[in-house]
Structure formats: structure tokens, C-alpha cells
Design a protein around this motif. Structure first.
Motif, PDB file in Angstrom:
ATOM      1  N   PRO A 196       0.823  -1.215   0.000  1.00 17.27           N
ATOM      2  CA  PRO A 196       0.000   0.000   0.000  1.00 17.27           C
ATOM      3  C   PRO A 196       0.852   1.258   0.000  1.00 17.27           C
ATOM      4  O   PRO A 196       2.018   1.239   0.406  1.00 17.27           O
ATOM      5  N   ILE A 197       0.281   2.332  -0.457  1.00 14.60           N
ATOM      6  CA  ILE A 197       0.912   3.644  -0.346  1.00 14.60           C
ATOM      7  C   ILE A 197       0.666   4.162   1.063  1.00 14.60           C
ATOM      8  O   ILE A 197      -0.463   4.109   1.561  1.00 14.60           O
ATOM      9  N   MET A 198       1.709   4.657   1.725  1.00 12.10           N
ATOM     10  CA  MET A 198       1.568   5.115   3.101  1.00 12.10           C
ATOM     11  C   MET A 198       1.301   6.619   3.123  1.00 12.10           C
ATOM     12  O   MET A 198       2.021   7.401   2.488  1.00 12.10           O
ATOM     13  N   ALA A 199       0.261   6.986   3.842  1.00 17.53           N
ATOM     14  CA  ALA A 199      -0.102   8.395   4.004  1.00 17.53           C
ATOM     15  C   ALA A 199       0.200   8.838   5.426  1.00 17.53           C
ATOM     16  O   ALA A 199      -0.181   8.157   6.385  1.00 17.53           O
ATOM     17  N   THR A 200       0.908   9.950   5.552  1.00 13.95           N
ATOM     18  CA  THR A 200       1.144  10.551   6.864  1.00 13.95           C
ATOM     19  C   THR A 200       0.317  11.821   6.954  1.00 13.95           C
ATOM     20  O   THR A 200       0.471  12.734   6.138  1.00 13.95           O
ATOM     21  N   LEU A 201      -0.591  11.856   7.935  1.00 15.46           N
ATOM     22  CA  LEU A 201      -1.535  12.959   8.090  1.00 15.46           C
ATOM     23  C   LEU A 201      -1.293  13.665   9.410  1.00 15.46           C
ATOM     24  O   LEU A 201      -0.871  13.061  10.392  1.00 15.46           O
ATOM     25  N   ASP A 202      -1.598  14.952   9.423  1.00 15.85           N
ATOM     26  CA  ASP A 202      -1.565  15.751  10.640  1.00 15.85           C
ATOM     27  C   ASP A 202      -3.021  16.047  10.980  1.00 15.85           C
ATOM     28  O   ASP A 202      -3.616  16.964  10.423  1.00 15.85           O
ATOM     29  N   VAL A 203      -3.627  15.250  11.876  1.00 14.54           N
ATOM     30  CA  VAL A 203      -5.079  15.230  12.035  1.00 14.54           C
ATOM     31  C   VAL A 203      -5.527  15.967  13.295  1.00 14.54           C
ATOM     32  O   VAL A 203      -4.964  15.780  14.369  1.00 14.54           O
ATOM     33  N   ASP A 204      -6.562  16.802  13.133  1.00 10.29           N
ATOM     34  CA  ASP A 204      -7.293  17.357  14.265  1.00 10.29           C
ATOM     35  C   ASP A 204      -8.463  16.417  14.530  1.00 10.29           C
ATOM     36  O   ASP A 204      -9.446  16.415  13.783  1.00 10.29           O
ATOM     37  N   PRO A 205      -8.391  15.581  15.581  1.00  8.86           N
ATOM     38  CA  PRO A 205      -9.441  14.576  15.780  1.00  8.86           C
ATOM     39  C   PRO A 205     -10.799  15.173  16.125  1.00  8.86           C
ATOM     40  O   PRO A 205     -11.829  14.570  15.835  1.00  8.86           O
ATOM     41  N   ALA A 206     -10.813  16.357  16.730  1.00  7.95           N
ATOM     42  CA  ALA A 206     -12.098  16.974  17.079  1.00  7.95           C
ATOM     43  C   ALA A 206     -12.834  17.463  15.841  1.00  7.95           C
ATOM     44  O   ALA A 206     -14.044  17.276  15.695  1.00  7.95           O
ATOM     45  N   ALA A 207     -12.094  18.071  14.918  1.00  8.78           N
ATOM     46  CA  ALA A 207     -12.718  18.628  13.714  1.00  8.78           C
ATOM     47  C   ALA A 207     -12.780  17.630  12.565  1.00  8.78           C
ATOM     48  O   ALA A 207     -13.532  17.815  11.614  1.00  8.78           O
ATOM     49  N   GLY A 208     -11.969  16.570  12.635  1.00  4.69           N
ATOM     50  CA  GLY A 208     -11.914  15.616  11.539  1.00  4.69           C
ATOM     51  C   GLY A 208     -11.306  16.220  10.287  1.00  4.69           C
ATOM     52  O   GLY A 208     -11.790  15.999   9.177  1.00  4.69           O
ATOM     53  N   THR A 209     -10.219  16.983  10.465  1.00  3.83           N
ATOM     54  CA  THR A 209      -9.563  17.648   9.336  1.00  3.83           C
ATOM     55  C   THR A 209      -8.059  17.437   9.421  1.00  3.83           C
ATOM     56  O   THR A 209      -7.518  17.028  10.456  1.00  3.83           O
ATOM     57  N   THR A 210      -7.383  17.736   8.319  1.00  8.23           N
ATOM     58  CA  THR A 210      -5.929  17.713   8.291  1.00  8.23           C
ATOM     59  C   THR A 210      -5.432  18.975   7.613  1.00  8.23           C
ATOM     60  O   THR A 210      -6.111  19.528   6.735  1.00  8.23           O
ATOM     61  N   GLN A 211      -4.274  19.439   8.016  1.00 10.45           N
ATOM     62  CA  GLN A 211      -3.701  20.631   7.403  1.00 10.45           C
ATOM     63  C   GLN A 211      -2.428  20.324   6.610  1.00 10.45           C
ATOM     64  O   GLN A 211      -1.860  21.199   5.985  1.00 10.45           O
ATOM     65  N   GLU A 212      -2.008  19.054   6.608  1.00  9.37           N
ATOM     66  CA  GLU A 212      -0.883  18.648   5.790  1.00  9.37           C
ATOM     67  C   GLU A 212      -0.858  17.133   5.697  1.00  9.37           C
ATOM     68  O   GLU A 212      -1.326  16.435   6.592  1.00  9.37           O
ATOM     69  N   PHE A 213      -0.321  16.628   4.576  1.00 10.56           N
ATOM     70  CA  PHE A 213      -0.159  15.187   4.448  1.00 10.56           C
ATOM     71  C   PHE A 213       0.897  14.887   3.396  1.00 10.56           C
ATOM     72  O   PHE A 213       1.286  15.750   2.610  1.00 10.56           O
ATOM     73  N   SER A 214       1.369  13.641   3.397  1.00  6.43           N
ATOM     74  CA  SER A 214       2.346  13.212   2.403  1.00  6.43           C
ATOM     75  C   SER A 214       2.111  11.746   2.077  1.00  6.43           C
ATOM     76  O   SER A 214       1.534  10.994   2.871  1.00  6.43           O
ATOM     77  N   LEU A 215       2.573  11.333   0.892  1.00  9.87           N
ATOM     78  CA  LEU A 215       2.434   9.966   0.405  1.00  9.87           C
ATOM     79  C   LEU A 215       3.822   9.406   0.115  1.00  9.87           C
ATOM     80  O   LEU A 215       4.653  10.076  -0.498  1.00  9.87           O
ATOM     81  N   THR A 216       4.066   8.175   0.554  1.00 10.28           N
ATOM     82  CA  THR A 216       5.354   7.533   0.318  1.00 10.28           C
ATOM     83  C   THR A 216       5.155   6.050   0.049  1.00 10.28           C
ATOM     84  O   THR A 216       4.185   5.439   0.505  1.00 10.28           O
TER      85      THR A 216
END
Length: 350
Positions: A59-79
Motif C-alpha cells: 500500500p501507499i503510506m499516508a502521513t496525516l496531521d489530524v485534528d481529531p475533534a474537527a476531523g480535518t488535516t492541514q498537511e499530508f504526504s504519500l510515500t
């Protein structure tokens, strides 16, 4: 009397929690169907579709910076990860001009983020798709072109890691997090990422240009379990899930919340970072921070009675800052206050 003291306050959730999770290509119609066009010299172009799928176990690995309360991310990357495409055939002919046939086989590649992390608008989940990259680094285009003007031209194009068909995404991509369940420690989200691609590459064969274009929308999907705070993530990583911040699970005299904020794991003795009388500043204190850096801001506090506590003036700290910022290392010294008795403690400013 001067005595060093270390106390922990309750740790509150932080806004962004780093999470890494596997994603695979969606089977939803209209996505991961790559329209490939070959445009040979003299003769008309032809387009065929190659369906992309994930390679099992890669699988492609996604690294997310998650706000669990809002259910949003402000940055991510794929490797990492691998994808493969179905074989396709291109052909065309023009009366009195010529014809061609080209077979595209054994396609393979990946989706990645060349300069991670890439920003996302957390309000909309939209991002600049050009910050991500689609690469075909496996496969072969083979066939021939026969035309009156150029004669017979053999086509033999190989895609390899050093001779890849690579291009950035196109336009605007999206990432969505949909909450599916929650408990006292974590929330679970479905994750979907779409990246439009429109890549053109020109190769030269026998002095003649052959243009290859790939157009489509990559869609990746998966799920992510997100701890409700970085402290909770630390407890999970250290096999003490949900342990209270005021507990001292490894018995080193440093409460869990402070050990985490200092940057220690749940096993290593964190007591060397307890505030203590300074060997560098007579009458003052010092805090020896771990080489790996602190994980969260820490406030140095003072009291003469142990009944009430105040933040130490920044001018007394050698780093000129209070809180001590996350990522700090080395020795922080605290100048003497001049009071006959003083206690020092660290608290987690979050």
C-alpha cells in the motif's frame, strides 16, 4: 531552603496528531482509469484506457496531521507502495500515409510527495495537486510505425526507475476524513484522497518524436485510527493506553504527563531532567533536557510555600522563554530569585 520539585498537570488534547496509515487505490468507477494517448509522427493519435490497481501487500503510506475533534488535516504526504496498470494497445492508419501498432505492457509505478509534507486547506480539504507526483517506472511500449514519409520506425520504450514517465498532479486535489467510530482514547476515520493527473512526455525514436500523454484521477482510500491527543498517542505507543497523566507508571519519580512532554518514552528513567540546584549558576537551578528534544512546551513555575505557583519570569531562564518550547535540548538554567526559599516545578503548558 531551595528544593527542586517536579509536578504534572493534566494534559489536554493537542490540535494536530500525526498519523501514518496505508492507502490503496479505490475501485470506484471513474477513478484510477488512466486515459493514455500515443501521438506518433505523421499518423493520427490513439487513446486507450489502463485501469490502475494497488499491488497486494504494497500500500501507499499516508502521513496525516489530524485534528481529531474537527476531523480535518492541514498537511499530508504519500510515500512508498506500488500500483500497476492493465495492458493496452494503440493503433491507427491513414490511407496512402501509413499505420502503426504499439503495445503498452507491464505498467507499474507509484504516487508520492516529493517535498513532504504538503499543505491542505483544513476548511475544505483541498490542496495543490502539483505538490504530489505520479510516476510510471515499470513497463514497456513496443511496436512499430510504418509511413511513407518516415519509413518504418521500431518503437521500444522501457520505463525504469532511472527512465521513468513522471509528472506532477494537475489542478486541485482533495482529502476527506469521515468519522466512523470513537472511544475514550481514539477516533476512527475513513480517509479518501483524490489527485488529478495530466502528464505528457515526448520521446525520440530514430529521430522522430512520439508523444505519450496520461490523464485521469487517482483515488486512494483507507482508514485511520487517531488518538485524541499526543499524550494519549504516547500512552498507546508505550503499552499503557489511557494511563492518567498524573500517574508514574515506570516508578522513576516523574509523572507520565511530564515524561511525555520532556520527550522520554514510557520506560526510560526521566529523573535526570528533574529541576535541581545548578552547578553552573550558584543559587539557581538547572533542567537537563534529553538529547532528542522535548515533545511539548513546558512551563517553569516557582513557589515559596507549595500552596500557589507562578510562572518564572522569562528573564531568569537562560533561553529567554517560558514556556520552554517543544523541541528544546541541552541545559536550561534558572537564575536565583534572591528569596530565602524557593521551589521549582515543570508543568505541561498544554
Amino acid at each position: 531552603m531551595r528544593a527542586p520539585l517536579l509536578l504534572a498537570l493534566t494534559t489536554c488534547p493537542l490540535v494536530a496528531i500525526p498519523v501514518t496509515t496505508p492507502l490503496t487505490l479505490s475501485e470506484e468507477s471513474g477513478f484510477n482509469e488512466l486515459a493514455l494517448t500515443i501521438n506518433p509522427p505523421v499518423l493520427p493519435a490513439d487513446t486507450a484506457t489502463s485501469t490502475l490497481t494497488s499491488v497486494p501487500g504494497q500500500p501507499i503510506m499516508a502521513t496525516l496531521d489530524v485534528d481529531p475533534a474537527a476531523g480535518t488535516t492541514q498537511e499530508f504526504s504519500l510515500t512508498g507502495g506500488r500500483i500497476e496498470g492493465t495492458d493496452t494497445t494503440f493503433s491507427g492508419r491513414t490511407i496512402f500515409v501509413g499505420s502503426y501498432t504499439v503495445n503498452l505492457t507491464n505498467l507499474g509505478g507509484t504516487v508520492s510527495t516529493p517535498n513532504p509534507p504538503a499543505p491542505v486547506d483544513p476548511a475544505t480539504g483541498k490542496f495543490d495537486a502539483t505538490l504530489h507526483q505520479f510516476t510510471i517506472d515499470q513497463g514497456q511500449a513496443a511496436g512499430s510505425i510504418s509511413a511513407l514519409i518516415v519509413g518504418t520506425i521500431p518503437i521500444n520504450i522501457s520505463f525504469t526507475p532511472t527512465e521513468s514517465f513522471t509528472g506532477s498532479g494537475s489542478g486541485e486535489g482533495t482529502i476527506t476524513l469521515t468519522e466512523t467510530s470513537a472511544n475514550a482514547l481514539t477516533k476512527n476515520f475513513d480517509v479518501e484522497v483524490t489527485i488529478p493527473v495530466d502528464i505528457t512526455e515526448v520521446t525520440v525514436t530514430d529521430g522522430q518524436e512520439v508523444t505519450i500523454r496520461a490523464v485521469g484521477t487517482i483515488k486512494l482510500e483507507g482508514s485511520a485510527e487517531v488518538p485524541l491527543s499526543e499524550y494519549i498517542a504516547w500512552t498507546i505507543e508505550n503499552s499503557i493506553p489511557g494511563a492518567p497523566a498524573d500517574d508514574d507508571n515506570n516508578g522513576d519519580g516523574v509523572r507520565n504527563g511530564i515524561a511525555w512532554a520532556l520527550g522520554y518514552d514510557g520506560v526510560t528513567d526521566a529523573s535526570p531532567s528533574l529541576p535541581r540546584p545548578s552547578e553552573l549558576v550558584p543559587g539557581g537551578f538547572e533542567i537537563l533536557l534529553p538529547n532528542g528534544g522535548t515533545a511539548a512546551p513546558l512551563v517553569a513555575e516557582t513557589s515559596s510555600t507549595l500552596g500557589s505557583w507562578d510562572d518564572i519570569d522569562t528573564g531568569r531562564l537562560s533561553i529567554g522563554s517560558n514556556p520552554i518550547p517543544a523541541g528544546s535540548t541541552g541545559t536550561v538554567t534558572i537564575a536565583p530569585s534572591g528569596a530565602p526559599r524557593e521551589f521549582i516545578r515543570l508543568s505541561n503548558s498544554d
